[in-house]
Design an enzyme around this catalytic site. Structure first.
Site, PDB file in Angstrom:
ATOM      1  N   VAL A  64       0.836  -1.200   0.000  1.00 57.46           N
ATOM      2  CA  VAL A  64       0.000   0.000   0.000  1.00 57.46           C
ATOM      3  C   VAL A  64       0.871   1.250   0.000  1.00 57.46           C
ATOM      4  CG1 VAL A  64      -1.723   1.295   1.343  1.00 57.46           C
ATOM      5  CG2 VAL A  64      -1.782  -1.196   1.339  1.00 57.46           C
ATOM      6  N   CYS A  65       0.444   2.261  -0.758  1.00 54.25           N
ATOM      7  CA  CYS A  65       1.063   3.585  -0.676  1.00 54.25           C
ATOM      8  C   CYS A  65      -0.043   4.625  -0.850  1.00 54.25           C
ATOM      9  CB  CYS A  65       2.179   3.755  -1.712  1.00 54.25           C
ATOM     10  SG  CYS A  65       1.606   3.860  -3.423  1.00 54.25           S
ATOM     11  N   ARG A  66       0.303   5.827  -1.210  1.00 57.62           N
ATOM     12  CA  ARG A  66      -0.700   6.885  -1.339  1.00 57.62           C
ATOM     13  C   ARG A  66      -1.620   6.629  -2.539  1.00 57.62           C
ATOM     14  NH1 ARG A  66      -0.485  11.090  -4.416  1.00 57.62           N
ATOM     15  NH2 ARG A  66      -1.835  12.871  -4.081  1.00 57.62           N
TER      16      ARG A  66
END
Length: 99
Positions: A64-66
């Site tokens: 997960v990231c932005r």
């Protein structure tokens, strides 16, 4: 979307069902300070080369990231190291926050 992608809604549904997911948040410290998925492990993308050993090989590793871009890079890097069952959460926390 490909087989290495997962939608935030699918991740939420799995968590709601009580499934154990190995969620790795690769955002920077100031980003996760604003909130992250409950139970996620924080390993910033830049620290992966020295901290990848902290990722337990499980059936459901979700990166997960932005927005899904950095986590996609993390997925490619971890695949090179031989990790399996990796998924990139499409749209990242931007989409997660809309749920």
């Amino acid at each position: 979307m490909n087989e290495q992608s997962i939608l935030p809604k699918e991740v939420k549904n799995k968590l709601d069902q009580g499934l154990e997911l190995n969620i790795i948040d690769v955002r920077e410290h100031e980003e996760v300070a604003q909130g992250m998925i409950s139970g996620a492990k924080h390993i910033p993308l830049g620290e992966l080369p020295v901290r990848h050993h902290e990722i337990e090989q499980t059936d459901n590793i979700i990166l997960v990231c932005r927005s899904g871009n950095r986590s996609g890079k993390a997925l490619e890097y971890l695949q090179m190291l031989g990790l399996k069952n990796l998924k990139n959460m499409e749209g990242g926390m931007l989409e997660w926050d809309k749920l």
